[in-house]
Each structure stands twice: as C-alpha cells, then as structure tokens.
Design an enzyme around this catalytic site. Structure first.
Site, PDB file in Angstrom:
ATOM      1  CE  LYS A  89     -33.710  18.627   8.223  1.00 21.35           C
ATOM      2  NZ  LYS A  89     -35.094  18.895   8.563  1.00 21.35           N
ATOM      3  CG  ASN A  90     -33.503  25.997   5.327  1.00 20.35           C
ATOM      4  OD1 ASN A  90     -33.032  26.186   4.207  1.00 20.35           O
ATOM      5  ND2 ASN A  90     -33.692  26.981   6.171  1.00 20.35           N
ATOM      6  CG  ASP A  91     -38.914  21.133   8.943  1.00 19.37           C
ATOM      7  OD1 ASP A  91     -38.499  20.058   8.475  1.00 19.37           O
ATOM      8  OD2 ASP A  91     -39.730  21.196   9.883  1.00 19.37           O
ATOM      9  CG  HIS A 114     -35.263  15.568   4.944  1.00 21.32           C
ATOM     10  ND1 HIS A 114     -36.509  15.209   4.497  1.00 21.32           N
ATOM     11  CD2 HIS A 114     -35.387  15.747   6.287  1.00 21.32           C
ATOM     12  CE1 HIS A 114     -37.351  15.174   5.527  1.00 21.32           C
ATOM     13  NE2 HIS A 114     -36.695  15.491   6.628  1.00 21.32           N
ATOM     14  NE  ARG A 115     -35.220   8.742   6.951  1.00 22.18           N
ATOM     15  CZ  ARG A 115     -35.308   7.674   7.712  1.00 22.18           C
ATOM     16  NH1 ARG A 115     -34.985   6.498   7.241  1.00 22.18           N
ATOM     17  NH2 ARG A 115     -35.718   7.771   8.959  1.00 22.18           N
ATOM     18  CE  LYS A 153     -39.742  20.633  13.084  1.00 24.92           C
ATOM     19  NZ  LYS A 153     -40.328  19.758  12.097  1.00 24.92           N
ATOM     20  CB  SER A 196     -33.857  14.105  12.751  1.00 28.94           C
ATOM     21  OG  SER A 196     -34.883  15.021  12.578  1.00 28.94           O
TER      22      SER A 196
END
Ligand code: RUB
Ligand code: MG
Length: 467
Positions: free
Chosen positions: A181-183, A276-277, A155, A387
């Site tokens: 992780k990459n956002d 990722h969702r 972030k 997360s």
C-alpha cells in the site's frame, strides 16, 4: 420539562421495530444538568431540536424526534433511538454522522459523550450500499486462502522518488509478499510525481509477477483535493494497464471524507476500496471522553461500502488499542452477524417481497439471528486491515487475539527494518505465516529459515530496547 417530554420515552414499546437507528452513548452531564436533562438535549440537538422549543414545530416534525429510551445511571449509559426517516435518502452515511456525532459533541450540557455502538435495522440496511468488491474477491485474484493477506507499506513514509518507491514494492513482492500500500500521505509530491509512481509500480509488479508466478496487489492512495483530481488518479491507474484485481484504491476516509468513500464505492464497484483512517484517534481513543468508538467507525465504513478498513492491532502493535475495542470492531464488520459492545448486529438485506414471508416486519430482530448463513442476501463483509507497528514476530500473537486469519496485514517497519532489507523482510513474514499455519513455534521454525531467524533477533531486541 418540555424537552424531556418531547425527546425522552422510557416506555418506547419496540425500539427494534425497524423504524429506528439505535445508539448507545456514554454520557456524563456538564454543569448543573442531570443525566436525563443532558440526554434530552443530546437527543434534541442530534435530531430535530435546538436549545429552546421553537414555535415552528409541526405535528409531523415531532414524529422525527430522536428518543432517549433507556438509561443506566450506574454505567452512565444512554440509549437513543433515531427515526431513520430523518436521514437523507440515497444511502448517505455522511448525513447520519452529521446528526449522531455532529453538533452534540460540542454541547455545554455534556462533559463526556461517546457513541459506543449503533444498530441498523434490516429495513434501513436495505437503503445503503455496503461493500461490493470484497476481500474474498481479492483472495480469488491472488489465489490466497486461509491465511492473512500479507502486505507492506512502503517506508520511509515519504521522500523516495517514484523509481525508488517501485523498487521497494518489487523487493517486497519478489520476497513473496502479496500486497503493497501507498503510505497514506503519498500523493503527487514534486519529487515523486503520481503518474511516474503509477508507471514504475506497474513495471515493478509485472516483473515480480513474471518472476514469482504469483499475482500481486497494489493499493494506491487516490485521496485528493477535489473530486476531479481523485477520479483522475483512479483513471490514471486503470489506464496504466493494470490487470483488474491487481489494484486497490486507498482513501483516507476521515480526512478526505465519507463522500469520497461512497463516491469510490459507487463509481468503482469492481475495485477494492481501502479505507485508511488517519485522525480517528481524535474520536476513538478511550481516554478521550468525546467521540465514537472504533466499532462505530468500522460499522459505518461497512455501511458506506468500504471493502476494508483499518481496525487496529488490539495492542499488539504500536497504536493504542485493546481486544475489547479492536477485535470487536473487526468481527463486527467481517461477519454477517456479530455481538457488538451492546447490540447484536445481523447484516441481512431482506428483499421487500420476502419480508412478510419471514415475518420480520414488526418483530424484535435485534436479538435474533437472522439467516446467518444466507450470505448471498447479506450485506457483504468489510475486511479488517491490521497494521501499525507489526512485524513477523507479532503475527501469531495478533492472530491469537483476533481469532481468525481473514484479514489483510500491512507491516511497514516490520518488513523494511529487517537487517537484510525489504526482500528478506518479506521472506521472514512469509516464513512467520508458514510457521503459524504449520503450528510450529517461530523460534523452532527459524532453524533452517535464516530470514526469520534474523527477524526474530532484530525485532525481539528492538522491542526490548524500546521498553
Ligand atoms: C503503519 C502505517 C499505517 C498505520 C495506521 O506503518 O503506516 O498508517 O497502520 O494505523 P508501520 P491503523 O507498519 O511501519 O507501523 O492501522 O491503526 O489505522
Ligand atoms: Mg501509514
């Protein structure tokens, strides 16, 4: 009426005979329809039919009709069996969803329609990939066992240059964290080009590994506009010289699509595929009467072969979620056998030759525990990724509702908002985990662990202010 004759069979002798994918919907009819009428319309539209009976039906096409086989009027539940020969050969998950959460969600005949649970027969499971590289492989690489894999999301979500981005990664790893992780929106922005981001992350990882003597993992968002660009991103990462095991591919599976998820699974069976969702809330939130549950999404992610998928914090973090929803979903994908909301799913792949031998061909298997410990032939596990608004103080409360530590957690603000910065934030997270493992209350453990003490003070106050 003829719709009901064709698409309802409340005496279906054996829905678990292996020929069907089973489903349970919460259904409230719309307009003047009663439940049975609406359910028949749903079964028709989600399999072979349309609003009117057509003259082009054949005797074979009728055998592909989905069948409403059970109804619970009080709970407004409808069970539908889909002959799985309906579905595209070749293990295509996208195709299944096109039927069972497809046009039906827009039909006038329903005011509420939510797919709550699904059951895949063993014979159907054989047709689908399931995960290849799992969290167990990642654990081996990291040499981290019997605790959550501790991660962060960089972030601010966006706006750092590639060098600044990598510096944050370094800080987290240097502070003892395992996984960055990459956002999910991180891609090829003009102020942070993808190739430079990859190169800088490699340098940051090398440095952190050298200094800490620990292996580290970075999950790169490879979601892209088209197939070629997605693959180019994967290849760029591989060619940057990362050690196998030290990188994962993140795909935003709902916005990028199931085809992208399955492509990665098939092309890169030795890489952790991180689902990722983003946007799932539009379908999964309980207050939305239309859509599907977190459990359904998660089961399909496992079927498609994701190594891990976000399953939510069960209300402990910032996203809406409950243990009934999120923990059931997490357990549904991490174990070989688990109780869903309605179906017990045993994730066993049975080789053709063994089927007769163990007598499973026409048997009711939904309620049996099949070869639970025989994991070598089970569909591999898919790891819950937990997360969204977590911080070191909330680690133990989450583990308590989860009931196990076999997950990856990524904390963004929970690390970078630490008053001492990212590196101390990572240390606080490691200390919170150590306290849990030693069975010591974090308050007590924080005496002598300065970073944790600061985290407790900051996050406890911050959450009070937010109330
Ligand atoms: C969380 C974050 C993830 C969310 C997604 O950042 O960036 O995209 O966890 O939600 P932070 P979910 O840790 O700062 O809140 O995991 O529920 O899909
Ligand atoms: Mg995010």
């Amino acid at each position: 009426n003829s719709k009901q004759e064709a698409y309802v069979n409340l005496e279906l002798p054996d829905p678990t005979n292996g020929e069907y994918l089973l489903s349970v919907f919460h259904l409230v009819p719309g307009g003047k329809f009663n439940v049975l009428q609406a359910a028949a319309e749903v079964a028709a539209e989600s399999s072979t039919g349309t609003n009117f009976k057509v003259n082009t039906e054949t005797s074979f096409s009728k055998t592909m009709n989905a069948l409403v086989y059970q109804i619970d009027l009080e709970r407004e539940l409808v069970w539908i069996a889909y002959p799985w020969r309906l579905f595209d050969r070749g293990g295509n998950v996208q195709n299944i969803l096109t039927y069972i959460v497809g046009n039906i969600l827009g039909m006038k005949e329903v005011a509420a329609l939510k797919l709550l649970d699904v059951w895949f027969s063993p014979s159907m499971l054989e047709q689908y990939d399931g995960p290849s590289y799992t969290v167990d492989d990642m654990r081996k690489y990291l040499d981290v066992y019997e605790r959550p894999i501790l991660g962060t999301i960089v972030k601010p979500k966006m706006g750092l240059t590639s060098a600044e981005y990598a510096e944050v990664c370094y800080d987290f790893w240097a502070g003892g964290g395992d996984f960055v992780k990459n956002d999910e929106p991180q891609a090829n922005q003009d102020f942070c080009p993808y190739d430079k981001m990859v190169k800088h992350v490699k340098e940051a990882m090398d440095k952190a590994v050298r200094e800490t003597g620990q292996k580290k993992v970075h999950s790169f968002n490879v979601s892209a506009a088209d197939f070629d660009t997605m693959i180019q991103r994967c290849e760029m990462i591989i060619n940057a010289g990362f050690e196998p095991g030290s990188y994962a591919f993140l795909i935003d599976g709902i916005t990028a699509g199931w085809t992208a998820v399955q492509t990665l699974r098939r092309r890169y069976p030795n890489v952790f595929i991180h689902f990722h969702r983003a946007a799932h809330g539009a379908f999964t939130r309980p207050e939305n009467p239309l859509g599907f549950s977190v459990l359904v999404l998660s089961k399909f992610a496992r079927l498609a072969g994701a190594s891990g998928i976000h399953t939510g914090t069960a209300g402990v973090g910032k996203m809406k979620g409950t243990p009934e929803e999120d923990v059931v979903a997490a357990h549904g994908i991490q174990y070989l056998s688990s109780e869903g909301h309605f179906f017990k799913q045993a994730w066993t792949k049975i080789p053709e030759t063994d089927k007769d031998a163990i007598g499973l061909v026409n048997e009711d298997v939904a309620h049996h525990v099949i070869l639970e410990d025989d994991s070598w032939r089970g569909m591999k596990k898919c790891c819950p990724i937990v997360s969204g608004g977590l911080n070191p103080v909330r680690l133990k409360p989450f583990i308590d509702v989860m009931g196990n530590v076999d997950f990856i957690t990524t904390m963004g603000s929970g690390v970078h908002a630490h008053p001492g910065g990212t590196q101390l934030g990572a240390r606080a997270l490691v200390q919170a985990c150590d306290a849990y493992l030693k069975g010591i209350d974090i308050q007590e453990y924080s005496r002598g662990h300065e970073e944790l003490a600061q985290a407790i003070e900051y996050f406890a106050k911050a959450s009070k202010d937010a109330m």
